[in-house]
Design an enzyme around this catalytic site. Structure first.
Site, PDB file in Angstrom:
ATOM      1  N   CYS A  25      -2.419   2.329  -0.619  1.00  0.00           N
ATOM      2  CA  CYS A  25      -3.220   3.530  -0.323  1.00  0.00           C
ATOM      3  C   CYS A  25      -2.419   4.710   0.209  1.00  0.00           C
ATOM      4  O   CYS A  25      -2.406   5.777  -0.408  1.00  0.00           O
ATOM      5  CB  CYS A  25      -4.315   3.161   0.671  1.00  0.00           C
ATOM      6  SG  CYS A  25      -5.332   1.811   0.091  1.00  0.00           S
ATOM      7  N   ARG A  67      -8.948  -1.084   6.305  1.00  0.00           N
ATOM      8  CA  ARG A  67      -7.543  -1.487   6.292  1.00  0.00           C
ATOM      9  C   ARG A  67      -7.430  -2.919   5.788  1.00  0.00           C
ATOM     10  O   ARG A  67      -8.229  -3.775   6.196  1.00  0.00           O
ATOM     11  CB  ARG A  67      -6.953  -1.442   7.705  1.00  0.00           C
ATOM     12  CG  ARG A  67      -6.599  -0.064   8.189  1.00  0.00           C
ATOM     13  CD  ARG A  67      -6.384  -0.087   9.677  1.00  0.00           C
ATOM     14  NE  ARG A  67      -7.600  -0.569  10.350  1.00  0.00           N
ATOM     15  CZ  ARG A  67      -7.681  -0.857  11.639  1.00  0.00           C
ATOM     16  NH1 ARG A  67      -6.616  -0.737  12.409  1.00  0.00           N
ATOM     17  NH2 ARG A  67      -8.811  -1.284  12.168  1.00  0.00           N
TER      18      ARG A  67
HETATM   19  C1  UGA Z   1      -5.022   2.484   4.873  1.00  0.00           C
HETATM   20  C2  UGA Z   1      -5.873   3.215   5.917  1.00  0.00           C
HETATM   21  O1  UGA Z   1      -5.435   2.845   7.238  1.00  0.00           O
HETATM   22  C3  UGA Z   1      -7.350   2.861   5.761  1.00  0.00           C
HETATM   23  O2  UGA Z   1      -8.142   3.593   6.679  1.00  0.00           O
HETATM   24  C4  UGA Z   1      -7.783   3.216   4.322  1.00  0.00           C
HETATM   25  O3  UGA Z   1      -9.128   2.898   4.079  1.00  0.00           O
HETATM   26  C5  UGA Z   1      -6.915   2.433   3.341  1.00  0.00           C
HETATM   27  O4  UGA Z   1      -5.535   2.791   3.568  1.00  0.00           O
HETATM   28  C6  UGA Z   1      -7.357   2.811   1.953  1.00  0.00           C
HETATM   29  O5  UGA Z   1      -7.227   3.986   1.582  1.00  0.00           O
HETATM   30  O6  UGA Z   1      -7.934   1.961   1.272  1.00  0.00           O
HETATM   31  P1  UGA Z   1      -3.966   0.043   4.640  1.00  0.00           P
HETATM   32  O7  UGA Z   1      -3.344   0.499   3.371  1.00  0.00           O
HETATM   33  O8  UGA Z   1      -4.620  -1.298   4.672  1.00  0.00           O
HETATM   34  O9  UGA Z   1      -5.096   1.095   5.133  1.00  0.00           O
HETATM   35  O10 UGA Z   1      -2.791   0.033   5.702  1.00  0.00           O
HETATM   36  P2  UGA Z   1      -2.512   0.650   7.162  1.00  0.00           P
HETATM   37  O11 UGA Z   1      -2.967  -0.282   8.220  1.00  0.00           O
HETATM   38  O12 UGA Z   1      -2.998   2.039   7.237  1.00  0.00           O
HETATM   39  O13 UGA Z   1      -0.905   0.633   7.169  1.00  0.00           O
HETATM   40  C7  UGA Z   1      -0.171   1.370   6.183  1.00  0.00           C
HETATM   41  C8  UGA Z   1       1.303   1.245   6.404  1.00  0.00           C
HETATM   42  O14 UGA Z   1       1.698   2.001   7.545  1.00  0.00           O
HETATM   43  C9  UGA Z   1       1.826  -0.166   6.633  1.00  0.00           C
HETATM   44  O15 UGA Z   1       3.004  -0.346   5.861  1.00  0.00           O
HETATM   45  C10 UGA Z   1       2.143  -0.206   8.122  1.00  0.00           C
HETATM   46  O16 UGA Z   1       3.153  -1.116   8.460  1.00  0.00           O
HETATM   47  C11 UGA Z   1       2.587   1.244   8.352  1.00  0.00           C
HETATM   48  N1  UGA Z   1       2.457   1.698   9.763  1.00  0.00           N
HETATM   49  C12 UGA Z   1       1.236   1.772  10.357  1.00  0.00           C
HETATM   50  C13 UGA Z   1       3.593   2.106  10.450  1.00  0.00           C
HETATM   51  O17 UGA Z   1       4.724   2.065   9.926  1.00  0.00           O
HETATM   52  N2  UGA Z   1       3.457   2.563  11.745  1.00  0.00           N
HETATM   53  C14 UGA Z   1       2.251   2.653  12.354  1.00  0.00           C
HETATM   54  O18 UGA Z   1       2.197   3.089  13.534  1.00  0.00           O
HETATM   55  C15 UGA Z   1       1.111   2.236  11.645  1.00  0.00           C
END
Ligand code: UGA
Length: 452
Positions: free
Chosen positions: A262, A156
């Protein structure tokens, strides 16, 4: 081991620096000469917690260096990782693997029968097999197709190093003994299951993982919409279901939607691949649609609470989540696009976000007289605004001086839309704001942290 890493973006740099810190000798490669020069001087083009220090420390220790001679990556290397970008191509979800193909092209003349090539980039299911065949053909059969492996990343942004050093699992898509032996040795330190599978399954695991995370978020956002209509607290519902171990508490936070480089891209790619394979991805399509419309739903909540509209609006947060400067597919930008399209004047603030060119237009909204600009402080953004939307939960927003915000905002009872349920409802109501949240009803239990 001697490791080469092609591609020096988030994934390549994190992987290379982390592997170097474990004692491997790592050489990073990138065709961007300017980037290579700045990395050799210890300067990173983006922010990732702890990464710049690790890169500098490993470079100083002589275990990490960078070069633009990508074609030399296989020379003397036990493992060659490919960590280049696979963005969404223009047409509906198809992943663009041209950077992977280019990397393969560049190393085709220098691979040997002992080289193991590992795809870490997120690639469409079947790409590993395709690359294996290509390398084998281009080397005149010298390079065995079984020496290509798939090792997807689960890093992440914002906590990439933590995710690397404490993974929940490591997925190794291997077809031959040499690739398996080298990768199992490389990951010998991992205190989590190594999932050994074939290449295609490893590729599918990556897409399915991101699609499932996206599904959890859209699910809770759908529940939040329902809870808002029924006057129920969605955060309590999330806690109540998340304590069931079969469901789990993570990724059940309602908000403005998911973004980043992602989740949206990989979800779209899986939809594309499913359609191409003749399967109907109805659930995945619904997940994408809920996410697309989530910022508009948040705006509708704001409009219901506003006495006068359109009126100037402040937006706090531009990055797709806190602790990153990345704004790719950020829901905050989608929200601003929709506001501008509805004729709002928007002033936005973010402590760190890096914006590409014309970031709001890039979200495809037609302006109807509204405008937006970025300002240098949270307080500049709220000056004269009738409503404030918190789109990214940066810690500094939680600790804002709300008396000052109240004085700066216009109108009798300015509206605060807590798009990430990050603020204290009672405190805001106490300061004279109309408090609006994503599914968190301002009642007796609203905002409770949920520990008892
Ligand atoms: C994501 C995955 O979590 C990683 O495991 C993966 O390796 C990565 O993509 C990738 O494919 O390279 P990332 O894009 O850094 O990681 O972001 P996340 O932490 O997953 O968050 C994604 C989005 O979901 C953000 O906009 C966040 O605010 C949102 N989110 C997350 C929510 O709206 N609610 C939640 O409960 C959790």
């Amino acid at each position: 081991m001697k490791v080469s890493v092609i591609g020096s973006g988030y994934v390549g740099l994190t992987t290379g620096a982390a592997l170097a810190s474990l004692g491997n000798v790592v050489q990073g490669f990138d065709t961007n000469q300017e980037l290579v020069e700045s990395l050799n001087e210890g300067r990173l083009p983006f922010y990732e917690a702890g990464l710049a220090d690790l890169v500098r420390a490993q470079s100083a220790a002589g275990r990490l260096s960078f070069s633009e001679e990508v074609s030399r990556a296989p020379v003397g290397a036990d493992l060659v990782f490919i960590c280049v970008g696979t963005p969404e191509a223009r047409e509906g979800g198809r992943p663009d693997i041209s950077q992977v193909e280019k990397a393969v092209e560049l190393i085709a003349d220098t691979v040997t029968p002992r080289t193991v090539v590992v795809l870490k980039s997120t690639v469409p299911i079947g790409t590993g097999d395709k690359i294996a065949l290509l390398l084998s053909q281009k080397s005149g059969g010298l390079f065995p197709a079984d020496n290509v492996a798939v090792n997807p990343e689960f890093l992440r942004e914002g906590s990439a190093l933590g995710d690397f050093f404490q993974p929940d699992r490591v997925v190794l898509g291997v077809e031959g003994e040499l690739a398996k032996r080298r990768l199992v040795e490389l990951y010998g330190w991992v205190q989590a299951p190594l999932v050994l599978t074939d290449r295609k399954t490893a590729e599918a695991i990556k897409y399915a993982a991101n699609a499932f995370l996206a599904t959890k978020i859209s699910f809770i956002n759908q529940i939040a919409r329902l809870c808002t209509s029924l006057g129920i607290n969605a955060v309590d519902v999330a806690r109540g279901i998340g304590l069931d171990r079969r469901i789990g508490p993570d990724f059940l936070e309602p908000g403005v939607g998911f973004g980043g480089s992602c989740l949206p891209k990989d979800l779209a790619a899986l939809v594309f691949m499913a359609r191409a394979a003749g399967a109907r991805p109805t659930l995945l399509e619904a997940v994408a649609e809920i996410n697309r419309s989530q910022p508009e739903w948040v705006i509708s909540l704001m409009e219901q609470a506003m006495a006068e509209k359109p009126a100037p609006v402040a937006v706090w947060g531009l990055s797709f989540k806190p602790d990153t400067d990345d704004t790719r597919s950020s829901p905050a930008l989608a929200l601003i696009s929709s506001l501008v399209a509805r004729g709002y004047e928007v002033r936005a603030y973010d402590p760190m976000a890096r914006l590409g060119e014309d970031p709001v237009a890039a979200h495809g909204e037609e302006g109807r007289g509204g405008r937006w600009c970025r300002v240098d402080s949270a307080y500049d953004a709220v000056a004269g605004a009738h409503a404030l939307v918190l789109a990214t939960a940066w810690p500094e927003f939680r600790n804002a001086d709300w008396s000052r915000v109240r004085r700066l905002m216009a109108g009798e009872t300015p509206v605060v839309v807590d798009g990430r349920n990050a603020l204290e409802p009672a405190a805001l109501v106490g300061h004279g704001f109309v408090y609006v949240s994503v599914g968190r009803v301002a009642g007796r239990f609203a905002g409770r942290a949920g520990k008892q």
